[in-house]
Design a protein around this motif. Structure first.
Motif, PDB file in Angstrom:
ATOM      1  N   TRP A 196      -4.895  -4.024  -7.239  1.00  0.00           N
ATOM      2  CA  TRP A 196      -5.186  -2.919  -6.822  1.00  0.00           C
ATOM      3  C   TRP A 196      -5.273  -1.660  -8.359  1.00  0.00           C
ATOM      4  O   TRP A 196      -6.014  -1.106  -8.281  1.00  0.00           O
ATOM      5  CB  TRP A 196      -4.462  -2.500  -5.980  1.00  0.00           C
ATOM      6  CG  TRP A 196      -4.971  -2.797  -4.871  1.00  0.00           C
ATOM      7  CD1 TRP A 196      -5.652  -3.437  -4.372  1.00  0.00           C
ATOM      8  CD2 TRP A 196      -3.759  -2.683  -3.474  1.00  0.00           C
ATOM      9  NE1 TRP A 196      -6.080  -3.434  -3.060  1.00  0.00           N
ATOM     10  CE2 TRP A 196      -4.225  -3.254  -2.147  1.00  0.00           C
ATOM     11  CE3 TRP A 196      -2.019  -2.104  -3.438  1.00  0.00           C
ATOM     12  CZ2 TRP A 196      -3.737  -3.398  -1.758  1.00  0.00           C
ATOM     13  CZ3 TRP A 196      -1.555  -2.572  -2.006  1.00  0.00           C
ATOM     14  CH2 TRP A 196      -2.600  -3.136  -0.979  1.00  0.00           C
ATOM     15  N   LEU A 197      -4.068  -1.724  -9.765  1.00  0.00           N
ATOM     16  CA  LEU A 197      -4.804  -1.273 -10.524  1.00  0.00           C
ATOM     17  C   LEU A 197      -4.565  -2.226 -11.664  1.00  0.00           C
ATOM     18  O   LEU A 197      -4.547  -0.922 -12.677  1.00  0.00           O
ATOM     19  CB  LEU A 197      -2.492  -1.010 -10.703  1.00  0.00           C
ATOM     20  CG  LEU A 197      -1.978   0.104  -9.283  1.00  0.00           C
ATOM     21  CD1 LEU A 197      -0.343   0.297  -9.925  1.00  0.00           C
ATOM     22  CD2 LEU A 197      -2.353   1.234  -9.736  1.00  0.00           C
ATOM     23  N   ARG A 257       0.902  -1.242   0.041  1.00  0.00           N
ATOM     24  CA  ARG A 257      -0.134   0.182  -0.217  1.00  0.00           C
ATOM     25  C   ARG A 257       0.616   1.091   0.131  1.00  0.00           C
ATOM     26  O   ARG A 257       0.897   2.303  -0.727  1.00  0.00           O
ATOM     27  CB  ARG A 257      -1.063   0.035   0.967  1.00  0.00           C
ATOM     28  CG  ARG A 257      -1.147   1.423   1.508  1.00  0.00           C
ATOM     29  CD  ARG A 257      -2.625   1.476   2.656  1.00  0.00           C
ATOM     30  NE  ARG A 257      -3.842   1.736   2.477  1.00  0.00           N
ATOM     31  CZ  ARG A 257      -3.288   3.370   3.171  1.00  0.00           C
ATOM     32  NH1 ARG A 257      -2.525   3.235   4.040  1.00  0.00           N
ATOM     33  NH2 ARG A 257      -4.174   4.090   3.150  1.00  0.00           N
ATOM     34  N   ILE A 310       2.984   5.233  -6.176  1.00  0.00           N
ATOM     35  CA  ILE A 310       2.856   4.511  -7.479  1.00  0.00           C
ATOM     36  C   ILE A 310       1.654   6.121  -7.763  1.00  0.00           C
ATOM     37  O   ILE A 310       2.156   7.051  -8.948  1.00  0.00           O
ATOM     38  CB  ILE A 310       3.094   3.853  -7.832  1.00  0.00           C
ATOM     39  CG1 ILE A 310       3.609   2.752  -7.312  1.00  0.00           C
ATOM     40  CG2 ILE A 310       2.135   3.397  -9.349  1.00  0.00           C
ATOM     41  CD1 ILE A 310       3.479   1.569  -7.313  1.00  0.00           C
ATOM     42  N   LEU A 311       0.512   6.173  -7.347  1.00  0.00           N
ATOM     43  CA  LEU A 311      -0.789   7.363  -7.537  1.00  0.00           C
ATOM     44  C   LEU A 311       0.094   8.794  -7.741  1.00  0.00           C
ATOM     45  O   LEU A 311      -0.837   9.201  -8.713  1.00  0.00           O
ATOM     46  CB  LEU A 311      -1.467   6.865  -6.522  1.00  0.00           C
ATOM     47  CG  LEU A 311      -2.312   5.122  -6.793  1.00  0.00           C
ATOM     48  CD1 LEU A 311      -3.467   4.944  -5.535  1.00  0.00           C
ATOM     49  CD2 LEU A 311      -3.215   5.446  -8.243  1.00  0.00           C
ATOM     50  N   LEU A 354       2.126   1.597  -3.350  1.00  0.00           N
ATOM     51  CA  LEU A 354       0.679   2.187  -4.290  1.00  0.00           C
ATOM     52  C   LEU A 354       0.933   3.650  -4.278  1.00  0.00           C
ATOM     53  O   LEU A 354       0.107   4.379  -4.916  1.00  0.00           O
ATOM     54  CB  LEU A 354      -0.591   1.299  -3.952  1.00  0.00           C
ATOM     55  CG  LEU A 354      -1.873   2.024  -4.640  1.00  0.00           C
ATOM     56  CD1 LEU A 354      -2.078   1.928  -6.335  1.00  0.00           C
ATOM     57  CD2 LEU A 354      -2.589   1.128  -3.931  1.00  0.00           C
ATOM     58  N   TRP A 390       9.747  -0.742  -9.455  1.00  0.00           N
ATOM     59  CA  TRP A 390       9.125  -0.072  -8.696  1.00  0.00           C
ATOM     60  C   TRP A 390       9.456  -0.709  -7.299  1.00  0.00           C
ATOM     61  O   TRP A 390       9.395  -1.766  -7.260  1.00  0.00           O
ATOM     62  CB  TRP A 390       7.421  -0.676  -8.311  1.00  0.00           C
ATOM     63  CG  TRP A 390       6.673   0.862  -8.972  1.00  0.00           C
ATOM     64  CD1 TRP A 390       7.168   1.477 -10.527  1.00  0.00           C
ATOM     65  CD2 TRP A 390       5.700  -0.307 -10.156  1.00  0.00           C
ATOM     66  NE1 TRP A 390       5.577   1.686 -11.091  1.00  0.00           N
ATOM     67  CE2 TRP A 390       5.118   0.665 -11.001  1.00  0.00           C
ATOM     68  CE3 TRP A 390       4.432  -1.334  -9.819  1.00  0.00           C
ATOM     69  CZ2 TRP A 390       4.000  -0.007 -11.644  1.00  0.00           C
ATOM     70  CZ3 TRP A 390       2.942  -1.158 -10.425  1.00  0.00           C
ATOM     71  CH2 TRP A 390       3.044  -0.299 -10.975  1.00  0.00           C
ATOM     72  N   LEU A 415      -0.436  -5.131  -5.435  1.00  0.00           N
ATOM     73  CA  LEU A 415       0.278  -3.451  -6.325  1.00  0.00           C
ATOM     74  C   LEU A 415      -0.805  -4.256  -7.846  1.00  0.00           C
ATOM     75  O   LEU A 415      -1.811  -3.582  -7.999  1.00  0.00           O
ATOM     76  CB  LEU A 415       0.990  -3.762  -7.134  1.00  0.00           C
ATOM     77  CG  LEU A 415       1.704  -3.227  -5.751  1.00  0.00           C
ATOM     78  CD1 LEU A 415       3.568  -2.753  -5.917  1.00  0.00           C
ATOM     79  CD2 LEU A 415       1.438  -1.578  -5.324  1.00  0.00           C
TER      80      LEU A 415
END
Length: 227
Positions: A144-145, A95, A101-102, A98, A221, A141
């Motif tokens: 979620w993506l 998380r 990344i966002l 994430l 990442w 990940l």
């Protein structure tokens, strides 16, 4: 079934959402903005401009997103995750990745990959540890993506000495032709997930392998980026 801790892994305060693993205060500390080169992920004076290292000699990938340096408290969480059986930390650490990344997608228009690959461990090392930490980070990940994550896309062909015992030159030689691709990647945008990137030898070797098989672009990442 593993129970999910109901207190923050760092400060031990009660959690409203136990699945997050970290309270909002600790999360803000861990993901606070830092000036980093958007390509190599190392500290830079300005962001999102490329650092001088990447201008002079670009790495074999195009973007990197890192949560932070290998320093406390993040390094403590990573160590618990990898070496102390803290597999329940996989989702909270993913998380953190994430959120970064966002933020990178918002701040520097980071493209979203359509395929995520995790750095593989040698079979014997994975057997001893009981899991591949990079795969445990990549799985949520990808979910979620909305990206593909074939768990066997990469295979490590041989075991090798632990990387942290080697200097940069020996790390690169140690990893030459160490991986094999088991999944078609031609024309695809790919993210490589690893827990800690130091010299970049491992992800660099994988990025070159992906490029040789026709990958359109590669991102890295990771939780920690350090030297």
């Amino acid at each position: 079934m593993l129970s999910i801790p109901t207190r923050c892994w760092l400060c031990q305060m009660p959690l409203t959402l136990a699945s997050h693993g970290l309270c909002n205060c600790c999360t803000r500390v861990l993901i606070r903005p830092r000036h980093r080169c958007p390509c190599c992920g190392l500290p830079a004076r300005t962001s999102p401009s490329l650092c001088g290292r990447c201008v002079a000699k670009p790495p074999p990938w195009q973007h990197m997103v890192a949560v932070g340096d290998y320093q406390r408290p993040l390094s403590t969480l990573v160590h618990q995750f990898k070496f102390s059986g803290g597999v329940a930390l996989a989702s909270p650490l993913a998380r953190l990745m994430l959120l970064n990344i966002l933020a990178a997608r918002r701040d520097r228009a980071l493209p979203l990959p359509d395929l995520i690959v995790s750095v593989p461990l040698a079979l014997r090392r994975q057997w001893r540890r009981g899991f591949n930490q990079s795969a445990l980070l990549a799985e949520p990940l990808a979910r979620w993506l909305g990206c593909d994550h074939p768990p066997a896309a990469l295979r490590r062909l041989r075991a090798a000495p632990l990387q942290h015992h080697l200097n940069a030159r020996r790390r690169a030689a140690n990893l030459k032709n160490a991986f094999q691709l088991e999944f078609p990647v031609a024309g695809r945008h790919i993210a490589i997930v690893d827990d800690v990137v130091t010299t970049g030898s491992t992800v660099g070797e994988i990025a070159r392998l992906l490029a040789r098989h026709g990958a359109a672009a590669t991102q890295v990442w990771c939780l920690c980026r350090t030297l």
